[in-house]
Design a protein around this motif. Structure first.
Motif, PDB file in Angstrom:
ATOM      1  N   ALA A 152      33.238  40.050  37.571  1.00  0.00           N
ATOM      2  CA  ALA A 152      33.087  39.817  36.142  1.00  0.00           C
ATOM      3  C   ALA A 152      31.783  40.469  35.695  1.00  0.00           C
ATOM      4  O   ALA A 152      30.938  40.825  36.516  1.00  0.00           O
ATOM      5  N   GLN A 153      31.622  40.604  34.401  1.00  0.00           N
ATOM      6  CA  GLN A 153      30.417  41.258  33.880  1.00  0.00           C
ATOM      7  C   GLN A 153      30.003  40.600  32.563  1.00  0.00           C
ATOM      8  O   GLN A 153      30.844  40.250  31.739  1.00  0.00           O
ATOM      9  N   ARG A 154      28.720  40.437  32.419  1.00  0.00           N
ATOM     10  CA  ARG A 154      28.185  40.010  31.128  1.00  0.00           C
ATOM     11  C   ARG A 154      27.060  40.966  30.747  1.00  0.00           C
ATOM     12  O   ARG A 154      26.241  41.353  31.592  1.00  0.00           O
ATOM     13  N   VAL A 155      27.043  41.351  29.493  1.00  0.00           N
ATOM     14  CA  VAL A 155      26.074  42.327  29.018  1.00  0.00           C
ATOM     15  C   VAL A 155      25.310  41.728  27.845  1.00  0.00           C
ATOM     16  O   VAL A 155      25.893  41.294  26.853  1.00  0.00           O
ATOM     17  N   ARG A 156      23.995  41.698  27.998  1.00  0.00           N
ATOM     18  CA  ARG A 156      23.135  41.263  26.910  1.00  0.00           C
ATOM     19  C   ARG A 156      22.474  42.497  26.300  1.00  0.00           C
ATOM     20  O   ARG A 156      22.787  43.620  26.665  1.00  0.00           O
ATOM     21  N   ALA A 157      21.561  42.279  25.402  1.00  0.00           N
ATOM     22  CA  ALA A 157      20.942  43.409  24.713  1.00  0.00           C
ATOM     23  C   ALA A 157      20.150  44.295  25.662  1.00  0.00           C
ATOM     24  O   ALA A 157      20.041  45.505  25.458  1.00  0.00           O
ATOM     25  N   ASP A 158      19.592  43.705  26.734  1.00  0.00           N
ATOM     26  CA  ASP A 158      18.689  44.484  27.576  1.00  0.00           C
ATOM     27  C   ASP A 158      18.975  44.401  29.066  1.00  0.00           C
ATOM     28  O   ASP A 158      18.266  44.988  29.876  1.00  0.00           O
ATOM     29  N   VAL A 159      20.005  43.658  29.458  1.00  0.00           N
ATOM     30  CA  VAL A 159      20.349  43.569  30.876  1.00  0.00           C
ATOM     31  C   VAL A 159      21.849  43.348  31.038  1.00  0.00           C
ATOM     32  O   VAL A 159      22.459  42.619  30.265  1.00  0.00           O
ATOM     33  N   ALA A 160      22.417  44.018  32.034  1.00  0.00           N
ATOM     34  CA  ALA A 160      23.829  43.839  32.372  1.00  0.00           C
ATOM     35  C   ALA A 160      23.925  43.227  33.757  1.00  0.00           C
ATOM     36  O   ALA A 160      23.200  43.618  34.672  1.00  0.00           O
ATOM     37  N   VAL A 161      24.826  42.271  33.901  1.00  0.00           N
ATOM     38  CA  VAL A 161      24.994  41.578  35.182  1.00  0.00           C
ATOM     39  C   VAL A 161      26.447  41.707  35.622  1.00  0.00           C
ATOM     40  O   VAL A 161      27.356  41.235  34.936  1.00  0.00           O
ATOM     41  N   VAL A 162      26.652  42.352  36.755  1.00  0.00           N
ATOM     42  CA  VAL A 162      27.960  42.365  37.391  1.00  0.00           C
ATOM     43  C   VAL A 162      27.929  41.318  38.496  1.00  0.00           C
ATOM     44  O   VAL A 162      27.053  41.352  39.368  1.00  0.00           O
ATOM     45  N   ALA A 163      28.852  40.384  38.435  1.00  0.00           N
ATOM     46  CA  ALA A 163      28.879  39.282  39.392  1.00  0.00           C
ATOM     47  C   ALA A 163      30.256  39.200  40.026  1.00  0.00           C
ATOM     48  O   ALA A 163      31.244  39.701  39.485  1.00  0.00           O
ATOM     49  N   GLY A 164      30.324  38.564  41.185  1.00  0.00           N
ATOM     50  CA  GLY A 164      31.616  38.449  41.833  1.00  0.00           C
ATOM     51  C   GLY A 164      31.636  37.385  42.909  1.00  0.00           C
ATOM     52  O   GLY A 164      30.607  36.804  43.271  1.00  0.00           O
ATOM     53  N   VAL A 165      32.843  37.137  43.404  1.00  0.00           N
ATOM     54  CA  VAL A 165      33.071  36.177  44.476  1.00  0.00           C
ATOM     55  C   VAL A 165      33.906  36.861  45.541  1.00  0.00           C
ATOM     56  O   VAL A 165      34.829  37.628  45.234  1.00  0.00           O
ATOM     57  N   LEU A 166      33.576  36.596  46.798  1.00  0.00           N
ATOM     58  CA  LEU A 166      34.310  37.145  47.934  1.00  0.00           C
ATOM     59  C   LEU A 166      34.648  35.994  48.881  1.00  0.00           C
ATOM     60  O   LEU A 166      33.759  35.306  49.382  1.00  0.00           O
ATOM     61  N   LEU A 167      35.934  35.794  49.121  1.00  0.00           N
ATOM     62  CA  LEU A 167      36.376  34.721  50.001  1.00  0.00           C
ATOM     63  C   LEU A 167      36.273  35.181  51.449  1.00  0.00           C
ATOM     64  O   LEU A 167      36.846  36.204  51.829  1.00  0.00           O
ATOM     65  N   VAL A 168      35.548  34.420  52.247  1.00  0.00           N
ATOM     66  CA  VAL A 168      35.277  34.788  53.636  1.00  0.00           C
ATOM     67  C   VAL A 168      36.203  34.039  54.586  1.00  0.00           C
ATOM     68  O   VAL A 168      36.882  34.643  55.427  1.00  0.00           O
ATOM     69  N   THR A 169      36.219  32.726  54.488  1.00  0.00           N
ATOM     70  CA  THR A 169      37.128  31.867  55.260  1.00  0.00           C
ATOM     71  C   THR A 169      37.637  30.791  54.305  1.00  0.00           C
ATOM     72  O   THR A 169      37.536  30.940  53.092  1.00  0.00           O
ATOM     73  N   ASP A 170      38.182  29.712  54.843  1.00  0.00           N
ATOM     74  CA  ASP A 170      38.558  28.538  54.043  1.00  0.00           C
ATOM     75  C   ASP A 170      39.581  28.854  52.961  1.00  0.00           C
ATOM     76  O   ASP A 170      39.628  28.188  51.918  1.00  0.00           O
ATOM     77  N   HIS A 171      40.428  29.869  53.184  1.00  0.00           N
ATOM     78  CA  HIS A 171      41.414  30.235  52.168  1.00  0.00           C
ATOM     79  C   HIS A 171      42.378  29.083  51.864  1.00  0.00           C
ATOM     80  O   HIS A 171      42.762  28.877  50.709  1.00  0.00           O
ATOM     81  N   ASP A 172      42.792  28.335  52.902  1.00  0.00           N
ATOM     82  CA  ASP A 172      43.709  27.216  52.663  1.00  0.00           C
ATOM     83  C   ASP A 172      43.045  26.121  51.834  1.00  0.00           C
ATOM     84  O   ASP A 172      43.657  25.563  50.911  1.00  0.00           O
ATOM     85  N   GLU A 173      41.781  25.812  52.132  1.00  0.00           N
ATOM     86  CA  GLU A 173      41.075  24.773  51.378  1.00  0.00           C
ATOM     87  C   GLU A 173      40.870  25.194  49.929  1.00  0.00           C
ATOM     88  O   GLU A 173      41.002  24.385  49.009  1.00  0.00           O
TER      89      GLU A 173
END
Length: 228
Positions: A152-173
């Protein structure tokens, strides 16, 4: 700048990321953080306006996942303590332009990190995936494509943030908690679409996953490391 580690509580940990973004705004230097958040379900802004939002929060809490709200779009995501989150904050001159370039760069970097971990990931996601969106990565998990990561991404007037999630284990939970959460929100979710690095046959040591993602996001740039 690279920020490493996790604060002692959910609120304190979220404050670490906000301070990182504020420093990018102040000094104009890019920053990266890759870490393993506390156990929680993070709801997006769209979730908070949904009729079943309160029931979704109770469904998460009843399964041992404290509910929190995040200030980006998208739908709910779950973290178990091994799940990896990442942010890359960069200074910008204004809110317009560069969104696609930043998404493409982060997606390519994340694919490189997964390749280093032994996972051949591709862009896209199966139908009815968690946090559905156009900026996702999937991989073959035992003969079935499953979603591993979303950005996901959020952009403000002076900074942009690209963020994300990566599933490593625990997929069933993760599937088990998101199934009733998404049902309450009225959003389709196929539990069989929830993947992980482990399920895709990659190196699922969460510490090494953090290192691989950080290395890919930072690249060859010199870094100033600060501990949380």
């Amino acid at each position: 700048r690279v920020s490493r580690g996790r604060a002692d509580s959910i609120d304190a940990d979220r404050a670490v990321t906000e301070r990182l973004v504020d420093r990018v705004r102040t000094d104009g230097d890019p920053a990266v953080r890759v870490w393993r958040p506390h156990r929680l379900v993070a709801f997006g802004r769209r979730d908070a306006t949904t009729e079943g939002y309160d029931r979704a929060r109770e469904a998460a809490r009843g399964r041992g996942f404290p509910p929190v709200e995040r200030d980006v779009g998208g739908r709910a995501v779950a973290y178990t303590g091994t799940t990896v989150a990442f942010v890359r904050a960069t200074p910008v001159d204004g809110p317009r332009g560069g969104i696609t370039v930043r998404y493409d760069a982060a997606t390519a970097d994340l694919r490189d990190a997964l390749a280093d971990l032994g996972v051949d990931a591709s862009e896209g996601e199966p139908p009815d995936s968690f946090c559905p969106g156009s900026h996702s990565l999937q991989a073959d998990c035992g003969g079935r494509p499953r979603k591993l990561a979303g950005l996901a991404q959020r952009v403000r007037a002076d900074v942009a943030v690209v963020a994300g999630v990566l599933l490593v284990t625990d997929h069933d939970e993760i599937a088990d908690v998101l199934d009733p959460v998404y049902d309450a929100l009225g959003v389709a979710l196929g539990p069989e679409t929830v993947g992980s690095v482990e399920l895709a046959g990659g190196d699922s040591d969460s510490g090494r996953v953090v290192e691989a993602v950080e290395r890919a996001l930072v690249g060859d740039e010199p870094v100033d490391v600060e501990a949380v």
